[in-house]
Enzyme design. Structure first.
Site: not given
Length: 196
Positions: A150, A10-11, A153, A68, A178, A7
């Site tokens: 992020f 950054k979050g 949220d 994902d 999740h 990925t």
């Protein structure tokens, strides 16, 4: 076997590092820019596309994890769903996506409506491919609250809570999210693969 996260978000990287008890390296530390076309029809397909792409470039000495994820609203027939990262268009920022969803909810005249997050995590290594899922149910609200986290949220209230994920502490989020649910299923798979 080095564990690599496929990925550039950054979050997500920060969340993975907080939730994992093993060292995770972002693929950008090992490879220059890699174009990944996420053209799957499901979260699982897109997670596998990302993991396979990075694994093929790195080779057998690596275990690649890709996530994902996104938010789905039943009232919008599951949208944004797999398009959560580009809901406001290709190249949209988290803020632009968030504001588009906020406006869509307001246009429907809703203060609150059921929603859920899905995370599909794919693991690709020389020993095969695995995909696990995690979910977090709750409601989206028609106001932004909090500046933690992020993505969506600040407008998502998890079931059993009154605060949005933007207001809740990272410690709470890393327990109920999740991604946390999916990672709990990933850990034993990684442990098994590392013993091979």
């Amino acid at each position: 076997m080095k564990i690599v996260l496929a990925t550039g978000n950054k979050g997500k990287l920060r969340e993975f590092k907080q939730m994992c008890d093993y060292e995770v390296v972002p693929f950008s530390d090992l490879l220059s820019d890699v174009e990944i076309v996420e053209d799957g029809d499901t979260f699982a397909e897109n997670a596998l596309i990302k993991a396979r792409t990075i694994y093929q470039k790195l080779g057998e000495g690596y275990l690649v994890i890709a996530d994902d994820s996104g938010i789905s609203l039943p009232i919008l027939n599951g949208a944004p769903g797999i398009y959560s990262a580009r809901y406001a268009g290709e190249g949209a920022t988290d803020k632009e996506n968030l504001h588009k969803l906020l406006e869509t909810v307001k246009e429907k005249g809703l203060q609150s409506t059921p929603a859920y997050y899905t995370a599909a995590i794919a693991i690709v290594s020389k020993y095969g491919e695995y995909v696990v899922h995690g979910w977090m149910h709750g409601d989206v609200v028609s106001e932004l609250r909090g500046d933690k986290g992020f993505g969506y949220d600040p407008m998502f209230v998890p079931k059993g809570y009154r605060q949005t994920l933007g207001e809740l502490d990272d410690e709470v989020k890393s327990r109920i999210s999740h991604r946390a649910q999916a990672l709990a299923l990933v850990k034993p798979i990684i442990q098994m693969l590392q013993r091979k």
